[in-house]
Design an enzyme around this catalytic site. Structure first.
Site, PDB file in Angstrom:
ATOM      1  N   LEU A  44       0.818  -1.216   0.000  1.00  0.00           N
ATOM      2  CA  LEU A  44       0.000   0.000   0.000  1.00  0.00           C
ATOM      3  C   LEU A  44       0.850   1.263   0.000  1.00  0.00           C
ATOM      4  CD1 LEU A  44      -2.652  -1.062   2.678  1.00  0.00           C
ATOM      5  CD2 LEU A  44      -2.980  -0.959   0.200  1.00  0.00           C
ATOM      6  N   GLY A  52       7.700   3.364   3.612  1.00  0.00           N
ATOM      7  CA  GLY A  52       8.248   4.377   4.508  1.00  0.00           C
ATOM      8  C   GLY A  52       9.732   4.204   4.686  1.00  0.00           C
ATOM      9  N   GLY A 100      10.384   0.497   6.059  1.00  0.00           N
ATOM     10  CA  GLY A 100       9.736  -0.676   5.484  1.00  0.00           C
ATOM     11  C   GLY A 100       8.477  -0.332   4.727  1.00  0.00           C
ATOM     12  N   CYS A 101       7.695  -1.371   4.427  1.00  0.00           N
ATOM     13  CA  CYS A 101       6.484  -1.221   3.610  1.00  0.00           C
ATOM     14  C   CYS A 101       5.222  -1.464   4.431  1.00  0.00           C
ATOM     15  CB  CYS A 101       6.528  -2.212   2.455  1.00  0.00           C
ATOM     16  SG  CYS A 101       7.868  -1.925   1.272  1.00  0.00           S
ATOM     17  N   LYS A 144       2.123  -2.917   8.748  1.00  0.00           N
ATOM     18  CA  LYS A 144       3.385  -2.220   8.501  1.00  0.00           C
ATOM     19  C   LYS A 144       4.540  -3.122   8.920  1.00  0.00           C
ATOM     20  CE  LYS A 144       4.180   1.836  10.486  1.00  0.00           C
ATOM     21  NZ  LYS A 144       4.632   3.181  10.859  1.00  0.00           N
ATOM     22  N   ASP A 156       6.123  14.400  12.340  1.00  0.00           N
ATOM     23  CA  ASP A 156       6.275  13.948  10.960  1.00  0.00           C
ATOM     24  C   ASP A 156       4.942  14.024  10.223  1.00  0.00           C
ATOM     25  OD1 ASP A 156       7.761  13.082   8.795  1.00  0.00           O
ATOM     26  OD2 ASP A 156       7.460  10.957   9.231  1.00  0.00           O
TER      27      ASP A 156
END
Length: 446
Positions: free
Chosen positions: A153, A156, A159-160, A175, A272
């Site tokens: 999806l 970052g 990781g994914c 995540k 962030d």
């Protein structure tokens, strides 16, 4: 203390009749000068009348003492009984009210957590990390089809994020964090800790986590429309985001930030905030996500926070001097608001070695009423009231001021946006439909 006083008074009352009975004896034995003969004195001593009078006096005294004693005992018993009844009643009443409040509290918790726990019908929980369920790794493997690329999806820094489907067709987001460094492990721990204590409609819901070797997994609710970044800068180029929908997203993000700044104790700085960390559900309701870099006021005051963030969203005072406050989040929110208005990325490449800041480029035109409509995202151009466009631009300009003290609090931003969002989307704006000569339908506000 009251009972002690009562017994002292009772003792005094019991002594008094004896004193009264002794008074005639004292008067008789006292020396009185009178011409009484020894014969008359001896007769008086043995006179039946005098003897009977003395016995009657003693009998009368004993009767008084008995009456006083009976009355005192009765009063004392009644008082003790009354106090005992009152104590039993109060204890019973307080126990009932306490039980009721506990039941109400449990009921409220049950209602609040009911939707949460219904999501765990097909999740195999193998333990807990604090208050967060630990999910079996093999189940996550199966749910993500062994972490296939087609299920990614987003991606970052560590990781994914994968789409996953559990056994009862429950869709979630997983995540995956590669925690080979201390920073990755720290972000994982930080996010789990913060999200486990957070519950708000505009904050992503944490469903569980998993630890497997040096890899960490965080399981969230799935947000069907992905991130704001994908909607704005992806293939659709913002076509699904109408003006009012964009204002609704901005309002949701502001509500999430206000919760972190004003209602968390200690307050939380996201650190962030960006369009890729604002996720959208099937109805385009927005929720803040990715709390790996978030810090509390107490933690950031220790001055050991590593400089982190995303270029284009980082406030200048934090980037240059390392000064981090809630106004740093307000700056990042202003950048997101400009993205919603202009449809541009915060930093754009002009050449291989040259970049341009959206804030620097847009600032002179945002305050010019004649130029502002020309820089609006083409996907929403001419679909909003010019007055509302100018108001949103003014809010964005205040949020991205270089001097933190000139920026508003997120609460002030929130109250500025509420009148610009239609009632049915969570604001206070009343919208009527107007039909222009070309037949298209444009919103007009009242």
């Amino acid at each position: 203390m009251k009972l002690l006083l009562f017994f002292v008074l009772l003792f005094y009352c019991l002594r008094k009749p004896i004193g009264v009975g002794a008074t005639p004896v004292a008067s008789v034995s006292s020396p009185v000068v009178s011409p009484v003969s020894p014969i008359s004195t001896s007769m008086a001593a043995f006179s039946p009348g005098i003897q009977v009078g003395t016995e009657e006096s003693h009998t009368h005294t004993h009767k008084k003492m008995l009456i006083v004693l009976v009355v005192a005992c009765t009063t004392l018993a009644a008082t003790i009984l009354s106090l005992l009844c009152l104590w039993i009643y109060r204890r019973k009443f307080s126990h009932k009210s306490h039980g009721k409040s506990v039941l109400n509290s449990d009921a409220e918790k049950g209602l609040a957590l009911a939707p949460f726990f219904t999501k765990f019908n097909s999740i195999k929980v193998v333990g807990k990390k604090g208050s967060v369920p630990m999910i079996d790794y093999k189940q996550l493997e199966k749910a993500t089809d062994y972490f296939r690329d087609s299920n990614v999806l987003g991606e970052g820094g560590f990781g994914c994020v994968y789409k996953a489907q559990l056994d009862d067709n429950l869709n979630v987001a997983v995540k995956k964090l590669n925690c080979e460094t201390e920073d990755g492990e720290r972000e994982f721990e930080n996010e789990i800790d913060l999200l486990s204590k957070t519950q708000h409609p505009n904050i992503i819901s944490l469903l569980g986590c998993c630890i497997h070797c040096k890899t960490r997994f965080i399981v969230y609710e799935l947000m069907q429309n992905g991130s704001l970044e994908i909607q704005l800068h992806g293939p659709s180029r913002g076509s699904a985001l109408t003006w009012h929908r964009r204002m609704k997203i901005a309002l949701d993000a502001a509500r999430g930030l206000e919760y972190l700044h004003e209602h968390c104790n200690p307050s939380v700085i996201h650190r962030d905030l960006k369009s890729s960390n604002i996720l959208l559900d099937s109805n385009f309701n927005a929720k803040l996500s990715d709390f790996g870099l978030a810090v509390t006021d107490a933690a950031q005051n220790k001055n050991n926070i590593k400089l982190s963030g995303t270029l284009g969203y980082v406030a200048p005072e934090y980037l240059l001097d390392g000064k981090l406050t809630d106004k740093s989040d307000v700056y990042a929110f202003g950048v997101v608001l400009l993205e919603l208005l202009l449809g541009r990325r915060p930093v754009e490449k002009l050449a291989p070695a040259q970049c341009q800041s959206m804030v620097t480029w847009a600032m002179p035109q945002l305050t010019d009423r004649s130029k502002l409509p020309n820089i609006v995202d083409p996907a929403i151009k001419d679909t909003m009231d010019l007055k509302h466009l100018c108001q949103v631009a003014a809010v964005a300009v205040l949020c991205v001021q270089p001097e933190p003290s000139y920026r508003p609090l997120i609460t002030d931003v929130l109250h500025s946006l509420i009148p610009l969002v239609p009632v049915e989307l969570g604001g206070t704006l009343r919208v009527a439909q107007a039909t222009p000569p070309d037949g298209s339908i444009l919103p007009s506000s009242h």
